[in-house]
Every structure is written in structure tokens, then in C-alpha cells.
Design an enzyme around this catalytic site. Structure first.
Site, PDB file in Angstrom:
ATOM      1  N   SER A 272       4.936  -0.728  -6.303  1.00 55.13           N
ATOM      2  CA  SER A 272       3.769  -0.311  -5.527  1.00 55.13           C
ATOM      3  C   SER A 272       3.626  -1.080  -4.220  1.00 55.13           C
ATOM      4  O   SER A 272       3.239  -0.510  -3.196  1.00 55.13           O
ATOM      5  CB  SER A 272       2.500  -0.487  -6.362  1.00 55.13           C
ATOM      6  OG  SER A 272       2.572   0.260  -7.546  1.00 55.13           O
TER       7      SER A 272
ATOM      8  N   HIS B 179      -0.275  -4.919  -3.206  1.00 55.03           N
ATOM      9  CA  HIS B 179      -0.366  -3.721  -2.369  1.00 55.03           C
ATOM     10  C   HIS B 179      -0.672  -4.105  -0.927  1.00 55.03           C
ATOM     11  O   HIS B 179      -0.060  -3.575   0.016  1.00 55.03           O
ATOM     12  CB  HIS B 179      -1.454  -2.789  -2.901  1.00 55.03           C
ATOM     13  CG  HIS B 179      -1.172  -2.274  -4.274  1.00 55.03           C
ATOM     14  ND1 HIS B 179      -2.092  -1.561  -5.012  1.00 55.03           N
ATOM     15  CD2 HIS B 179      -0.059  -2.371  -5.063  1.00 55.03           C
ATOM     16  CE1 HIS B 179      -1.573  -1.231  -6.173  1.00 55.03           C
ATOM     17  NE2 HIS B 179      -0.340  -1.723  -6.237  1.00 55.03           N
TER      18      HIS B 179
END
Length: 267
Positions: free
Chosen positions: A106, A162
Site C-alpha cells: 500500500s 501510506h
């Protein structure tokens, strides 16, 4: 089972991103290794986890790879994940997040998404395949959401990872001058940066000059024999560059005649 431990535990211990310090649920010290900054990006917690990461990578990464080239894109992708891992590794403990291993691509995918938003800010993305939203707004909203969700440790999502990937993606595209990104111009002062436009020979100024440097252009008789020569665009461009550097008064008589003749032809 390996020495009484499940295979998943062994894989996480050696290839997932382990915290520095602390102990796992089995009471063993976490086993951080440098290579885990890369290997953790290829591990996922289930089909849904890898499906959505790979779907986003395909959706946004294909065009980013086309712009960067395959080799540069691979480097960009891996370092987005490495930066994501480092930010999560060192900042999460300071925020009181529980120590746990981290897996997933991610962070790297967020780097790719950020790069897409900078390279194609006005490209429409169909949310739920129905609602058109520009990339800069949708991806910008996702990044803001991740920032606001940093303290939600119970969500079991590495929000800092992230943000780390998004940060690397932003800086990489911003400083990669081989790609035309309009956002880069916001960091330049307007009076230091001007786009070059085709000159209007009737009224055109270059920079700032003192009144003493200004000279009145002379009128030339175009019927003279020496003016009957072929003038190329390259010569005109070279003359304009000379004016921009040294001023009109530094032109030779021949260069002034060429400029005057070109001006008459345009009119």
C-alpha cells in the site's frame, strides 16, 4: 509447523517489516532485518488485500510507468515502499502505536497514485464506475484522510506507511525535471520565471534596461541589393537570443536589418 511455530509466523519474522525493539505475541524479540524494507512490500494478509493493491497499481501505475520508463518506474516503486516502511518504522512508536509486523504494497501504491495525480491532475477517475472525479481531488482527499487517520491504531492499517509512500512520490516527481509538471512552477517566483513566447516585433522588451541603453531603431531601405538575401528562422532566433542577453544596441548593422525585414514581412 517449523520448530513448533506456524509457517506464517516464520515468514513474518523474516520477511515482514519487523519493528525495532519490542517483543511479538510469542514473547520473542522482533527480528528486524534491512532486507525487510523490500520484502514486506510483496507480502499481503489475504486475497482482498493483494487484489485492491494490485488493482490500484494497474490502474495508476501503467501510465506512470509509460512516462518514467520501466527501469525508472521499478526504482521509483521500490523506493516509495522503502520510504513508507522507514516512516512507519520510526514515527509510529513515537505516536504510541502498538508494535506489530507490517506487510503490504500500500505504501508503494500510494507513491504511484501521488505520481499519477501530479502527472495527470485533471484526468477523470470514475468513482464506483459512475461518479467522475479529477485525479488531483480524489487522490488528494485520500492522502488527507490518511493524515487524519494516523491516530486510529485500532484500524490495523499503517497510515504512516501510506503517507510515507505519498511523500516520496510527491518529491520524486517534483524534482524529476525530465517530466513537465505544472505544480513545480508554484515554487518559482513569477518575476524569475517566464514562459518564452513568440516575439511581437512591433513591441517587445527583454528584462529591464536603463534609459541610456535604449536606442532608436533605424529605418532601412529594403530595396538595397545587400538585403536581398535568404533569411532563415535560425538566424532570427539567434538574433532574438542575443537581444535577450546583451540588448538591442549590441546588434550589428546586418542583424538589425534582418530583424527589421522580418518584422515587415510579418506585418
Amino acid at each position: 509447523m517449523f520448530n513448533g511455530y506456524p509457517a506464517a509466523y516464520i515468514l513474518n519474522r523474516w520477511f515482514a517489516l519487523n519493528p525495532i525493539g519490542g517483543h511479538d505475541f510469542a514473547g520473542n524479540p522482533f527480528n528486524f532485518q534491512v532486507w525487510q524494507l523490500i520484502t514486506y512490500q510483496f507480502m499481503h494478509g489475504g486475497f482482498g488485500h493483494i487484489f485492491f493493491n494490485m488493482f490500484a497499481l494497474w490502474m495508476f501505475g501503467a501510465e506512470v510507468e509509460y512516462i518514467l520508463g520501466s527501469k525508472k518506474f521499478l526504482i521509483f516503486y521500490l523506493f516509495s515502499g522503502i520510504t513508507a516502511g522507514l516512516l512507519h518504522l520510526f514515527i509510529s512508536p513515537l505516536l504510541g502505536s502498538p508494535l506489530a509486523v507490517t506487510i503490504g504494497a500500500s505504501g508503494a501504491v500510494f507513491g504511484v497514485m501521488t505520481a499519477f495525480a501530479m502527472l495527470f491532475p485533471d484526468r477523470y477517475i470514475f468513482l464506483y464506475f459512475l461518479i467522475p472525479v479529477k485525479a488531483k481531488y480524489l487522490i488528494g482527499f485520500l492522502i488527507v484522510f490518511e493524515f487524519l487517520a494516523i491516530d486510529s491504531a485500532a484500524s490495523n492499517v499503517a497510515h504512516l506507511a501510506h503517507l510515507g509512500g505519498a511523500l516520496f512520490g510527491f518529491l520524486f516527481i517534483l524534482f524529476d525535471k525530465s517530466n513537465p509538471v505544472e505544480f513545480r512552477n508554484l515554487f518559482k517566483k513569477s518575476f524569475y520565471y517566464k514562459k518564452r513566447t513568440p516575439p511581437d516585433f512591433g513591441s517587445y522588451t527583454y528584462g529591464s534596461r536603463n534609459d541610456d541603453d535604449v536606442q532608436e531603431a533605424k529605418f532601412y531601405d529594403l530595396n538595397k541589393k545587400d538585403d536581398e538575401e535568404t533569411i532563415t528562422q535560425e538566424e532570427i532566433d539567434a538574433i532574438l537570443d542575443k537581444i535577450s542577453k546583451y540588448g538591442y544596441q549590441k546588434l550589428t548593422e546586418r542583424e538589425k536589418r534582418i530583424l527589421f525585414e522580418a518584422s515587415k514581412k510579418m506585418k
